[in-house]
Write a protein that holds these residues in place. Sequence first.
Motif, PDB file in Angstrom:
ATOM      1  N   TYR A  80       0.803  -1.229   0.000  1.00  0.00           N
ATOM      2  CA  TYR A  80       0.000   0.000   0.000  1.00  0.00           C
ATOM      3  C   TYR A  80       0.834   1.277   0.000  1.00  0.00           C
ATOM      4  CZ  TYR A  80      -3.888  -3.103   1.140  1.00  0.00           C
ATOM      5  OH  TYR A  80      -4.818  -4.110   1.117  1.00  0.00           O
ATOM      6  N   LYS A 100      -1.701   0.799  -5.513  1.00  0.00           N
ATOM      7  CA  LYS A 100      -2.603  -0.048  -4.715  1.00  0.00           C
ATOM      8  C   LYS A 100      -3.129   0.729  -3.508  1.00  0.00           C
ATOM      9  CE  LYS A 100      -2.720  -4.510  -2.285  1.00  0.00           C
ATOM     10  NZ  LYS A 100      -1.930  -5.677  -1.848  1.00  0.00           N
ATOM     11  N   SER A 103      -5.740   3.242  -4.478  1.00  0.00           N
ATOM     12  CA  SER A 103      -7.038   2.633  -4.791  1.00  0.00           C
ATOM     13  C   SER A 103      -7.933   2.511  -3.559  1.00  0.00           C
ATOM     14  CB  SER A 103      -6.845   1.259  -5.437  1.00  0.00           C
ATOM     15  OG  SER A 103      -6.427   0.311  -4.474  1.00  0.00           O
TER      16      SER A 103
END
Length: 144
Positions: A80, A100, A103
Amino acid sequence: DLTIMEEGSELISRIQNKANQFILSELKKFGLEDLAPIHGDILLALFFHQRITMQDLATLVDRKKSTITTLVEKLIRLGYVQKEKSDTDNRYFLISLTEKGQSLKVPLISLSTELIQTVYGDMPMKDRTKLVELLGVLNQNLTK
């Protein structure tokens, strides 16, 4: 009066536990069981500060730098966030979101908004304002 202070302390603890249970339940709905509520605080801070030092991140989420370092390392392992040396000073690392991590912005902001709406319910704005003001005083007292 000690009884009032004890009741207040117990209420704060219960509220924190219920809020954490709510957050964990919502994280599970999004398939994010690998995150703890404090990870959400870190990610939310990173949504609004693209590249930040560990120390600044610790200040933003009101945690010790050593605690943040451990939490960020887990977020790195999960893909992340990323850590890179500062361009201007090699003594510092800058933390930023990966694709990621980016998102997660919509679901985590949605979760945060839902938590706030649930906590406050239909409480009038003047009461919300006073509550936040008084909680700020408690927080400051513990910061001294």
